[in-house]
Write a protein that holds these residues in place. Structure first.
Motif, short mmCIF file in Angstrom:
data_model
loop_
_atom_site.label_atom_id
_atom_site.label_comp_id
_atom_site.label_asym_id
_atom_site.label_seq_id
_atom_site.Cartn_x
_atom_site.Cartn_y
_atom_site.Cartn_z
N GLU A 1 0.82 -1.21 0.00
CA GLU A 1 0.00 0.00 0.00
C GLU A 1 0.86 1.27 0.00
N LEU B 1 2.00 1.77 -3.54
CA LEU B 1 0.89 2.28 -4.33
C LEU B 1 0.64 3.75 -4.02
N LEU B 2 0.68 4.10 -2.75
CA LEU B 2 0.49 5.49 -2.35
C LEU B 2 1.56 6.38 -2.97
N VAL C 1 3.24 5.87 -5.74
CA VAL C 1 2.97 5.97 -7.18
C VAL C 1 1.82 6.94 -7.44
N LEU C 2 0.75 6.80 -6.67
CA LEU C 2 -0.43 7.65 -6.88
C LEU C 2 -0.12 9.11 -6.55
N ARG D 1 1.78 10.54 -9.41
CA ARG D 1 0.89 10.84 -10.54
C ARG D 1 0.11 12.12 -10.27
N LEU D 2 -0.33 12.30 -9.03
CA LEU D 2 -1.05 13.52 -8.67
C LEU D 2 -0.15 14.73 -8.85
#
Length: 146
Positions: A131, A134-135, A137-138, A141-142
Motif C-alpha cells: 500500500e 501504491l500510495l 505511485v499515486l 501521478r497527482l
C-alpha cells in the motif's frame, strides 16, 4: 441545481480534503517531535538536508527544502545564532553563498535525524508495504498532474 451545488459534488474534492488532512496530521506529528530538540520544522529540514553533504549553496538548499528564499535566510540566521551552521561567501563568486553544518550541527544531525526517522517509521510501519508503494505511485501521478 446551482453551479456551486454542482461543483461541490466533484469526485476529486474528498481526495483533496483527505490529502490536506493527512498532510496536516503528518506535519503536526513530525513538528511535535522535532520541537523536543529545540528545533523548528524548518530548522530541522535544513539540518537534515545539509547532513551527509559538504554544504549547499542557498539556491540548492531552497530547492531541496522547499523553503522560500526570504524564509530560508531567517532560518539560516537563527541556525547560525545556535552555532549549528555557518555561511561562507567565496571570494571568487560573491553570489554563491555556501551553507554548511558546524561540528555542533553535525552532532545534532547525527543524533536527531535517526531518532526522527524512527519516530516516523513507527507510524508508516502500520501501513502495508504494498500500500505504501501504491500510495507513492499515486501521489507521484497527482504531483505530475500539476
Amino acid at each position: 441545481m446551482s453551479a456551486a451545488a454542482e461543483t461541490s459534488n466533484e469526485s476529486f474534492l474528498p481526495v483533496v480534503r483527505e490529502l490536506a488532512t493527512a498532510y496536516q496530521a503528518l506535519a503536526a506529528y513530525s513538528e511535535a517531535h522535532v520541537r523536543q530538540f529545540d528545533l523548528t520544522p524548518a530548522q530541522f529540514d535544513v539540518i537534515a538536508t545539509l547532513g551527509n553533504t559538504n554544504g549547499l549553496c542557498m539556491g540548492e538548499l531552497g530547492e531541496k527544502t522547499l523553503i522560500t528564499k526570504g524564509t530560508l535566510t531567517g532560518v539560516i540566521d537563527r541556525l547560525i545564532q545556535k552555532q549549528l551552521v555557518c555561511r561562507e561567501t567565496p571570494a571568487e563568486n560573491r553570489r554563491n553563498v555556501l551553507v554548511q553544518l558546524t561540528p555542533a550541527g553535525q552532532a545534532v544531525f547525527d543524533r536527531v535525524f535517526p531518532l526522527h526517522l524512527a519516530h516516523l517509521k513507527e507510524r508508516f510501519d502500520k501501513i502495508d508495504p504494498v500500500e505504501l508503494e501504491l500510495l507513492k505511485v499515486l501521489l507521484g501521478r497527482l504531483r505530475q498532474a500539476f
